[in-house]
Design a protein around this motif. Structure first.
Motif, PDB file in Angstrom:
ATOM      1  N   GLU A 188      -4.289  -3.508   8.096  1.00 56.66           N
ATOM      2  CA  GLU A 188      -4.046  -2.786   6.848  1.00 56.66           C
ATOM      3  C   GLU A 188      -5.346  -2.371   6.181  1.00 56.66           C
ATOM      4  OE1 GLU A 188      -1.463  -4.785   4.154  1.00 56.66           O
ATOM      5  OE2 GLU A 188       0.189  -4.971   5.597  1.00 56.66           O
ATOM      6  N   GLU A 189      -6.398  -3.162   6.343  1.00 52.63           N
ATOM      7  CA  GLU A 189      -7.712  -2.826   5.816  1.00 52.63           C
ATOM      8  C   GLU A 189      -8.755  -3.072   6.901  1.00 52.63           C
ATOM      9  OE1 GLU A 189      -8.599  -3.426   1.429  1.00 52.63           O
ATOM     10  OE2 GLU A 189      -7.313  -5.150   1.851  1.00 52.63           O
ATOM     11  N   VAL A 190      -9.809  -2.251   6.910  1.00 55.12           N
ATOM     12  CA  VAL A 190     -10.848  -2.412   7.934  1.00 55.12           C
ATOM     13  C   VAL A 190     -12.221  -2.712   7.330  1.00 55.12           C
ATOM     14  CG1 VAL A 190      -9.665  -0.930   9.607  1.00 55.12           C
ATOM     15  CG2 VAL A 190     -11.310   0.088   8.005  1.00 55.12           C
ATOM     16  N   ALA A 191     -12.343  -2.631   5.999  1.00 51.81           N
ATOM     17  CA  ALA A 191     -13.647  -2.882   5.386  1.00 51.81           C
ATOM     18  C   ALA A 191     -13.505  -3.471   3.992  1.00 51.81           C
ATOM     19  CB  ALA A 191     -14.464  -1.595   5.335  1.00 51.81           C
ATOM     20  N   ALA A 192     -12.588  -4.404   3.856  1.00 53.54           N
ATOM     21  CA  ALA A 192     -12.408  -5.098   2.584  1.00 53.54           C
ATOM     22  C   ALA A 192     -13.607  -6.019   2.327  1.00 53.54           C
ATOM     23  CB  ALA A 192     -11.117  -5.910   2.616  1.00 53.54           C
ATOM     24  N   PRO A 193     -13.833  -6.431   1.087  1.00 56.21           N
ATOM     25  CA  PRO A 193     -14.979  -7.306   0.789  1.00 56.21           C
ATOM     26  C   PRO A 193     -15.023  -8.559   1.663  1.00 56.21           C
ATOM     27  CG  PRO A 193     -14.075  -6.444  -1.238  1.00 56.21           C
ATOM     28  CD  PRO A 193     -13.147  -5.994  -0.149  1.00 56.21           C
ATOM     29  N   SER A 194     -13.877  -9.186   1.893  1.00 51.90           N
ATOM     30  CA  SER A 194     -13.864 -10.395   2.728  1.00 51.90           C
ATOM     31  C   SER A 194     -14.265 -10.082   4.163  1.00 51.90           C
ATOM     32  CB  SER A 194     -12.470 -11.024   2.702  1.00 51.90           C
ATOM     33  OG  SER A 194     -11.506 -10.117   3.221  1.00 51.90           O
ATOM     34  N   GLN A 195     -13.912  -8.899   4.645  1.00 52.90           N
ATOM     35  CA  GLN A 195     -14.291  -8.505   6.005  1.00 52.90           C
ATOM     36  C   GLN A 195     -15.776  -8.176   6.093  1.00 52.90           C
ATOM     37  OE1 GLN A 195     -11.342  -5.411   6.067  1.00 52.90           O
ATOM     38  NE2 GLN A 195      -9.931  -6.577   7.353  1.00 52.90           N
ATOM     39  N   LEU A 196     -16.337  -7.616   5.027  1.00 53.03           N
ATOM     40  CA  LEU A 196     -17.772  -7.334   5.013  1.00 53.03           C
ATOM     41  C   LEU A 196     -18.579  -8.620   5.127  1.00 53.03           C
ATOM     42  CD1 LEU A 196     -18.009  -4.618   2.201  1.00 53.03           C
ATOM     43  CD2 LEU A 196     -18.072  -4.258   4.681  1.00 53.03           C
ATOM     44  N   LEU A 197     -18.050  -9.698   4.522  1.00 54.10           N
ATOM     45  CA  LEU A 197     -18.771 -10.973   4.569  1.00 54.10           C
ATOM     46  C   LEU A 197     -18.847 -11.538   5.989  1.00 54.10           C
ATOM     47  CD1 LEU A 197     -17.358 -12.700   1.351  1.00 54.10           C
ATOM     48  CD2 LEU A 197     -19.641 -11.702   1.681  1.00 54.10           C
ATOM     49  N   GLU A 198     -17.932 -11.123   6.861  1.00 53.69           N
ATOM     50  CA  GLU A 198     -17.933 -11.605   8.239  1.00 53.69           C
ATOM     51  C   GLU A 198     -18.805 -10.758   9.165  1.00 53.69           C
ATOM     52  OE1 GLU A 198     -14.029 -12.404   9.868  1.00 53.69           O
ATOM     53  OE2 GLU A 198     -13.156 -12.340   7.858  1.00 53.69           O
ATOM     54  N   ALA A 199     -19.366  -9.680   8.649  1.00 50.30           N
ATOM     55  CA  ALA A 199     -20.055  -8.709   9.501  1.00 50.30           C
ATOM     56  C   ALA A 199     -21.461  -9.158   9.881  1.00 50.30           C
ATOM     57  CB  ALA A 199     -20.131  -7.370   8.794  1.00 50.30           C
ATOM     58  N   ASP A 200     -21.831  -8.826  11.118  1.00 51.46           N
ATOM     59  CA  ASP A 200     -23.228  -8.935  11.541  1.00 51.46           C
ATOM     60  C   ASP A 200     -23.969  -7.633  11.258  1.00 51.46           C
ATOM     61  OD1 ASP A 200     -23.110 -11.582  12.609  1.00 51.46           O
ATOM     62  OD2 ASP A 200     -22.009 -10.783  14.327  1.00 51.46           O
ATOM     63  N   TYR A 201     -23.233  -6.524  11.234  1.00 51.79           N
ATOM     64  CA  TYR A 201     -23.835  -5.233  10.898  1.00 51.79           C
ATOM     65  C   TYR A 201     -22.731  -4.253  10.512  1.00 51.79           C
ATOM     66  CZ  TYR A 201     -22.463  -3.474  15.570  1.00 51.79           C
ATOM     67  OH  TYR A 201     -21.766  -3.097  16.689  1.00 51.79           O
ATOM     68  N   LEU A 202     -23.141  -3.156   9.872  1.00 50.81           N
ATOM     69  CA  LEU A 202     -22.215  -2.100   9.468  1.00 50.81           C
ATOM     70  C   LEU A 202     -22.498  -0.848  10.295  1.00 50.81           C
ATOM     71  CD1 LEU A 202     -22.415  -2.466   5.573  1.00 50.81           C
ATOM     72  CD2 LEU A 202     -20.800  -3.557   7.139  1.00 50.81           C
ATOM     73  N   ARG A 203     -21.439  -0.078  10.512  1.00 48.00           N
ATOM     74  CA  ARG A 203     -21.589   1.135  11.317  1.00 48.00           C
ATOM     75  C   ARG A 203     -20.762   2.257  10.693  1.00 48.00           C
ATOM     76  NH1 ARG A 203     -22.404   1.467  17.385  1.00 48.00           N
ATOM     77  NH2 ARG A 203     -22.198   3.675  17.880  1.00 48.00           N
ATOM     78  N   TRP A 204     -21.294   3.482  10.746  1.00 43.76           N
ATOM     79  CA  TRP A 204     -20.528   4.657  10.325  1.00 43.76           C
ATOM     80  C   TRP A 204     -19.537   4.969  11.436  1.00 43.76           C
ATOM     81  CZ3 TRP A 204     -20.253   7.019   5.737  1.00 43.76           C
ATOM     82  CH2 TRP A 204     -19.587   8.244   5.667  1.00 43.76           C
ATOM     83  N   TYR A 205     -18.250   4.731  11.156  1.00 44.36           N
ATOM     84  CA  TYR A 205     -17.216   4.821  12.195  1.00 44.36           C
ATOM     85  C   TYR A 205     -15.933   5.335  11.543  1.00 44.36           C
ATOM     86  CZ  TYR A 205     -15.334   3.277  16.763  1.00 44.36           C
ATOM     87  OH  TYR A 205     -14.788   3.214  18.042  1.00 44.36           O
ATOM     88  N   PRO A 206     -15.881   6.635  11.227  1.00 41.18           N
ATOM     89  CA  PRO A 206     -14.732   7.198  10.494  1.00 41.18           C
ATOM     90  C   PRO A 206     -13.460   7.218  11.327  1.00 41.18           C
ATOM     91  CG  PRO A 206     -16.219   8.940  11.212  1.00 41.18           C
ATOM     92  CD  PRO A 206     -16.906   7.649  11.525  1.00 41.18           C
ATOM     93  N   ALA A 207     -12.345   7.344  10.626  1.00 41.29           N
ATOM     94  CA  ALA A 207     -11.027   7.322  11.271  1.00 41.29           C
ATOM     95  C   ALA A 207     -10.588   8.721  11.679  1.00 41.29           C
ATOM     96  CB  ALA A 207      -9.994   6.715  10.330  1.00 41.29           C
ATOM     97  N   GLU A 208      -9.850   8.786  12.784  1.00 40.00           N
ATOM     98  CA  GLU A 208      -9.229  10.028  13.229  1.00 40.00           C
ATOM     99  C   GLU A 208      -7.719   9.809  13.339  1.00 40.00           C
ATOM    100  OE1 GLU A 208     -10.804  13.238  16.077  1.00 40.00           O
ATOM    101  OE2 GLU A 208      -9.721  11.854  17.385  1.00 40.00           O
ATOM    102  N   VAL A 209      -6.972  10.734  12.738  1.00 38.18           N
ATOM    103  CA  VAL A 209      -5.509  10.679  12.745  1.00 38.18           C
ATOM    104  C   VAL A 209      -4.992  11.623  13.822  1.00 38.18           C
ATOM    105  CG1 VAL A 209      -3.429  11.213  11.430  1.00 38.18           C
ATOM    106  CG2 VAL A 209      -5.364  10.090  10.300  1.00 38.18           C
ATOM    107  N   ASP A 210      -4.283  11.086  14.798  1.00 41.20           N
ATOM    108  CA  ASP A 210      -3.697  11.919  15.850  1.00 41.20           C
ATOM    109  C   ASP A 210      -2.188  11.970  15.684  1.00 41.20           C
ATOM    110  OD1 ASP A 210      -3.780   9.132  16.632  1.00 41.20           O
ATOM    111  OD2 ASP A 210      -2.999   9.753  18.582  1.00 41.20           O
ATOM    112  N   VAL A 211      -1.639  13.182  15.735  1.00 43.66           N
ATOM    113  CA  VAL A 211      -0.205  13.389  15.578  1.00 43.66           C
ATOM    114  C   VAL A 211       0.133  14.708  16.262  1.00 43.66           C
ATOM    115  CG1 VAL A 211      -0.424  14.612  13.371  1.00 43.66           C
ATOM    116  CG2 VAL A 211       1.696  13.395  13.896  1.00 43.66           C
TER     117      VAL A 211
END
Length: 273
Positions: A94-117
Protein backbone atom coordinates in the motif's frame (compact mmCIF):
# COMPACT_ATOMS: atom_id res chain seq x y z
CA UNK A 1 20.47 -11.52 -26.86
CA UNK A 2 20.13 -11.80 -30.63
CA UNK A 3 16.40 -11.11 -30.44
CA UNK A 4 16.98 -8.09 -28.20
CA UNK A 5 19.68 -6.84 -30.59
CA UNK A 6 17.24 -7.10 -33.50
CA UNK A 7 14.49 -5.24 -31.62
CA UNK A 8 16.85 -2.41 -30.68
CA UNK A 9 18.37 -1.95 -34.15
CA UNK A 10 15.76 -2.82 -36.78
CA UNK A 11 12.51 -1.13 -35.71
CA UNK A 12 13.23 2.55 -35.17
CA UNK A 13 13.66 4.45 -31.89
CA UNK A 14 12.80 2.48 -28.74
CA UNK A 15 11.44 4.48 -25.80
CA UNK A 16 11.15 1.65 -23.27
CA UNK A 17 12.19 -1.94 -22.77
CA UNK A 18 9.74 -3.71 -20.47
CA UNK A 19 11.20 -6.67 -18.60
CA UNK A 20 8.13 -8.43 -17.28
CA UNK A 21 8.22 -10.09 -13.88
CA UNK A 22 6.32 -13.15 -15.12
CA UNK A 23 8.39 -16.28 -15.74
CA UNK A 24 6.86 -18.25 -18.66
CA UNK A 25 8.87 -21.38 -17.90
CA UNK A 26 7.45 -21.86 -14.41
CA UNK A 27 10.95 -22.79 -13.21
CA UNK A 28 13.68 -21.04 -11.26
CA UNK A 29 15.53 -19.77 -14.30
CA UNK A 30 18.56 -17.48 -14.07
CA UNK A 31 18.68 -14.46 -16.40
CA UNK A 32 21.71 -12.43 -17.46
CA UNK A 33 20.29 -9.04 -16.54
CA UNK A 34 23.72 -7.42 -16.65
CA UNK A 35 24.20 -8.33 -20.31
CA UNK A 36 20.68 -7.16 -21.16
CA UNK A 37 21.14 -3.80 -19.43
CA UNK A 38 24.52 -3.27 -21.09
CA UNK A 39 23.11 -3.99 -24.56
CA UNK A 40 20.14 -1.68 -24.05
CA UNK A 41 22.30 1.16 -22.73
CA UNK A 42 24.66 0.87 -25.71
CA UNK A 43 22.06 0.51 -28.48
CA UNK A 44 19.17 2.57 -27.05
CA UNK A 45 20.69 4.95 -24.49
CA UNK A 46 17.49 7.03 -24.28
CA UNK A 47 15.28 3.99 -23.56
CA UNK A 48 13.83 3.38 -20.13
CA UNK A 49 14.38 -0.11 -18.70
CA UNK A 50 11.16 -0.85 -16.85
CA UNK A 51 9.83 -3.18 -14.16
CA UNK A 52 12.62 -5.76 -14.20
CA UNK A 53 15.05 -2.91 -14.81
CA UNK A 54 16.58 -0.06 -12.84
CA UNK A 55 14.67 2.94 -14.24
CA UNK A 56 10.92 2.51 -13.64
CA UNK A 57 8.97 0.22 -11.31
CA UNK A 58 5.63 -1.53 -11.78
CA UNK A 59 2.92 0.29 -9.83
CA UNK A 60 1.58 -2.99 -8.44
CA UNK A 61 -1.69 -3.42 -10.36
CA UNK A 62 -2.99 -3.55 -13.93
CA UNK A 63 -6.19 -1.60 -13.27
CA UNK A 64 -4.97 1.82 -14.35
CA UNK A 65 -4.33 3.67 -11.10
CA UNK A 66 -1.44 4.68 -8.86
CA UNK A 67 -1.43 4.99 -5.07
CA UNK A 68 -2.84 8.06 -3.34
CA UNK A 69 0.68 8.50 -1.95
CA UNK A 70 3.05 7.67 -4.80
CA UNK A 71 6.72 8.40 -4.18
CA UNK A 72 9.40 8.44 -6.86
CA UNK A 73 12.13 8.37 -4.19
CA UNK A 74 12.06 4.79 -2.91
CA UNK A 75 14.02 3.14 -0.04
CA UNK A 76 16.21 0.11 -0.80
CA UNK A 77 18.29 -2.31 1.23
CA UNK A 78 21.70 -3.68 0.32
CA UNK A 79 24.39 -2.14 -1.86
CA UNK A 80 23.39 0.38 -4.59
CA UNK A 81 23.35 -1.45 -7.92
CA UNK A 82 21.27 -1.90 -11.06
CA UNK A 83 21.42 -5.63 -10.35
CA UNK A 84 19.89 -7.45 -7.40
CA UNK A 85 17.92 -4.44 -6.24
CA UNK A 86 15.73 -4.91 -3.15
CA UNK A 87 13.02 -2.39 -2.26
CA UNK A 88 12.14 -2.16 1.42
CA UNK A 89 8.46 -2.54 0.51
CA UNK A 90 7.00 -5.08 -1.89
CA UNK A 91 5.91 -3.79 -5.28
CA UNK A 92 2.21 -4.28 -4.44
CA UNK A 93 2.44 -2.76 -0.93
CA UNK A 94 0.00 0.00 0.00
CA UNK A 95 2.96 2.32 0.62
CA UNK A 96 6.51 2.16 -0.75
CA UNK A 97 8.20 5.10 0.99
CA UNK A 98 6.48 5.75 4.29
CA UNK A 99 8.58 7.20 7.15
CA UNK A 100 8.89 3.79 8.83
CA UNK A 101 10.11 2.28 5.55
CA UNK A 102 12.68 5.05 5.10
CA UNK A 103 14.14 4.13 8.49
CA UNK A 104 14.85 0.62 7.18
CA UNK A 105 16.68 1.86 4.08
CA UNK A 106 20.36 1.48 3.31
CA UNK A 107 19.95 3.96 0.44
CA UNK A 108 17.34 5.85 -1.58
CA UNK A 109 16.82 5.64 -5.31
CA UNK A 110 14.80 7.61 -7.88
CA UNK A 111 12.45 4.84 -9.02
CA UNK A 112 9.10 6.24 -10.27
CA UNK A 113 6.00 4.14 -10.83
CA UNK A 114 4.56 3.11 -14.19
CA UNK A 115 0.87 2.24 -14.58
CA UNK A 116 0.13 -0.37 -17.24
CA UNK A 117 -3.43 -0.93 -18.44
CA UNK A 118 -5.06 -1.95 -21.71
CA UNK A 119 -7.46 0.07 -23.81
CA UNK A 120 -9.40 -3.20 -24.19
CA UNK A 121 -10.59 -5.81 -21.67
CA UNK A 122 -7.37 -7.80 -22.16
CA UNK A 123 -3.84 -7.42 -23.50
CA UNK A 124 -4.51 -9.00 -26.92
CA UNK A 125 -6.83 -8.16 -29.81
CA UNK A 126 -10.16 -9.96 -30.23
CA UNK A 127 -12.63 -8.74 -32.84
CA UNK A 128 -15.58 -9.53 -30.58
CA UNK A 129 -14.27 -6.89 -28.13
CA UNK A 130 -14.36 -4.01 -30.64
CA UNK A 131 -17.35 -2.55 -28.80
CA UNK A 132 -15.60 -2.86 -25.42
CA UNK A 133 -12.80 -0.37 -26.04
CA UNK A 134 -12.57 2.00 -23.07
CA UNK A 135 -14.56 5.21 -23.46
CA UNK A 136 -13.03 8.69 -23.31
CA UNK A 137 -14.42 9.31 -19.79
CA UNK A 138 -12.91 5.98 -18.64
CA UNK A 139 -9.54 6.87 -20.17
CA UNK A 140 -9.58 10.33 -18.61
CA UNK A 141 -10.32 8.76 -15.22
CA UNK A 142 -7.28 6.52 -15.74
CA UNK A 143 -5.22 9.56 -16.75
CA UNK A 144 -6.16 11.45 -13.58
CA UNK A 145 -5.42 8.43 -11.38
CA UNK A 146 -2.10 7.56 -13.03
CA UNK A 147 -0.39 10.62 -14.51
CA UNK A 148 -2.35 12.67 -11.99
CA UNK A 149 -0.91 10.64 -9.12
CA UNK A 150 2.78 10.99 -9.99
CA UNK A 151 3.07 7.95 -12.26
CA UNK A 152 3.77 7.25 -15.91
CA UNK A 153 0.89 5.81 -17.95
CA UNK A 154 1.63 2.92 -20.31
CA UNK A 155 -1.55 2.31 -22.31
CA UNK A 156 -1.60 -1.02 -24.13
CA UNK A 157 -2.92 -0.96 -27.73
CA UNK A 158 -2.87 -4.54 -29.08
CA UNK A 159 -2.22 -5.02 -32.82
CA UNK A 160 -4.90 -6.94 -34.72
CA UNK A 161 -4.32 -9.97 -36.97
CA UNK A 162 -3.03 -7.65 -39.72
CA UNK A 163 -0.30 -6.39 -37.41
CA UNK A 164 -1.99 -2.97 -37.27
CA UNK A 165 -3.96 -1.07 -34.66
CA UNK A 166 -7.69 -1.57 -35.10
CA UNK A 167 -9.60 1.42 -36.48
CA UNK A 168 -11.74 1.51 -33.34
CA UNK A 169 -8.68 1.84 -31.13
CA UNK A 170 -7.09 4.50 -33.33
CA UNK A 171 -10.26 6.57 -33.29
CA UNK A 172 -10.52 6.30 -29.50
CA UNK A 173 -6.86 7.27 -29.06
CA UNK A 174 -7.43 10.34 -31.22
CA UNK A 175 -10.45 11.31 -29.11
CA UNK A 176 -8.54 10.65 -25.88
CA UNK A 177 -5.58 12.79 -26.94
CA UNK A 178 -7.86 15.65 -27.93
CA UNK A 179 -9.72 15.41 -24.62
CA UNK A 180 -6.48 15.49 -22.58
CA UNK A 181 -5.21 18.53 -24.48
CA UNK A 182 -8.55 20.33 -24.18
CA UNK A 183 -8.97 19.73 -20.44
CA UNK A 184 -5.38 19.71 -19.18
CA UNK A 185 -3.40 21.59 -21.80
CA UNK A 186 -4.85 24.94 -20.72
CA UNK A 187 -4.38 26.52 -17.30
CA UNK A 188 -7.38 28.61 -16.24
CA UNK A 189 -5.51 30.30 -13.36
CA UNK A 190 -5.13 33.49 -15.34
CA UNK A 191 -8.81 33.57 -16.32
CA UNK A 192 -10.47 33.62 -12.90
CA UNK A 193 -13.28 33.77 -12.08
CA UNK A 194 -13.95 30.72 -14.24
CA UNK A 195 -15.59 27.33 -13.80
CA UNK A 196 -13.08 24.69 -12.64
CA UNK A 197 -13.40 21.13 -11.38
CA UNK A 198 -9.77 19.92 -11.30
CA UNK A 199 -6.76 21.35 -9.48
CA UNK A 200 -3.33 20.51 -10.87
CA UNK A 201 -0.07 20.58 -8.88
CA UNK A 202 3.50 19.94 -10.05
CA UNK A 203 6.73 19.82 -8.06
CA UNK A 204 10.06 20.81 -9.56
CA UNK A 205 11.37 17.24 -9.58
CA UNK A 206 14.84 18.37 -10.65
CA UNK A 207 15.13 19.08 -6.91
CA UNK A 208 13.67 15.69 -5.95
CA UNK A 209 10.23 14.91 -4.52
CA UNK A 210 9.58 16.54 -1.16
CA UNK A 211 5.92 17.30 -0.35
CA UNK A 212 4.28 14.94 2.16
CA UNK A 213 0.91 16.69 2.64
CA UNK A 214 -0.90 19.75 1.36
CA UNK A 215 -4.25 21.55 1.18
CA UNK A 216 -5.82 23.72 -1.52
CA UNK A 217 -8.15 26.65 -0.74
CA UNK A 218 -10.40 28.64 -3.06
CA UNK A 219 -11.88 32.10 -2.62
CA UNK A 220 -15.59 31.64 -3.25
CA UNK A 221 -18.11 34.44 -2.63
CA UNK A 222 -15.52 36.39 -0.68
CA UNK A 223 -14.43 33.58 1.68
CA UNK A 224 -11.55 31.10 1.63
CA UNK A 225 -12.80 27.51 1.55
CA UNK A 226 -10.70 24.33 1.63
CA UNK A 227 -11.48 22.42 -1.57
CA UNK A 228 -8.88 19.62 -1.66
CA UNK A 229 -6.21 17.88 0.42
CA UNK A 230 -3.59 15.30 -0.41
CA UNK A 231 -0.24 13.76 0.40
CA UNK A 232 2.34 13.42 -2.38
CA UNK A 233 2.59 15.64 -5.45
CA UNK A 234 5.62 14.70 -7.57
CA UNK A 235 5.72 15.51 -11.28
CA UNK A 236 1.93 15.94 -11.40
CA UNK A 237 -1.08 15.69 -9.14
CA UNK A 238 -4.62 16.12 -10.46
CA UNK A 239 -7.36 16.58 -7.86
CA UNK A 240 -10.94 16.24 -9.08
CA UNK A 241 -13.40 18.37 -7.12
CA UNK A 242 -16.83 17.04 -6.02
CA UNK A 243 -18.51 19.67 -8.20
CA UNK A 244 -17.50 22.67 -10.34
CA UNK A 245 -16.78 25.97 -8.61
CA UNK A 246 -16.07 29.51 -9.84
CA UNK A 247 -13.37 30.89 -7.54
CA UNK A 248 -11.80 34.31 -7.75
CA UNK A 249 -8.51 32.95 -6.38
CA UNK A 250 -6.91 29.62 -5.41
CA UNK A 251 -3.99 29.02 -3.05
CA UNK A 252 -1.85 26.05 -2.02
CA UNK A 253 -0.76 25.34 1.55
CA UNK A 254 2.11 22.87 2.00
CA UNK A 255 1.49 21.23 5.37
CA UNK A 256 4.49 18.89 5.50
CA UNK A 257 7.59 18.56 3.35
CA UNK A 258 10.87 16.65 3.58
CA UNK A 259 12.75 19.69 2.24
CA UNK A 260 11.98 22.95 0.48
CA UNK A 261 9.81 22.38 -2.59
CA UNK A 262 8.84 24.51 -5.56
CA UNK A 263 5.26 23.71 -6.62
CA UNK A 264 3.27 25.04 -9.59
CA UNK A 265 -0.53 25.24 -9.37
CA UNK A 266 -2.88 25.01 -12.36
CA UNK A 267 -6.66 24.96 -12.74
CA UNK A 268 -8.74 22.98 -15.23
CA UNK A 269 -12.26 22.08 -16.31
CA UNK A 270 -12.86 18.45 -17.33
CA UNK A 271 -16.32 18.08 -18.91
CA UNK A 272 -16.33 14.30 -18.32
CA UNK A 273 -16.50 14.69 -14.54
Amino acid sequence: MNQLYELLTQYGPIAEVWLDGANPTGTAQAYDYGAWFDLIRRLAPEATIAVGGPDVRWVGNESGYARDSEWSVVPFTGVPSDLGRSMVAGEVAEEVAAPSQLLEADYLRWYPAEVDVSIRPGWFYHAEEDDEVKSVPELLDIYRRSVGRNAVLLLNIPPDRRGLFAETDVARLTEFGAAVRAAYGTDLSGSLPAAINVVGLSEDITQGQQVESFAVDAAVEGEWVEIATGTTIGHRRLLALPKPIEPTAVRLRILSSRADATVTLSLHFDPTL
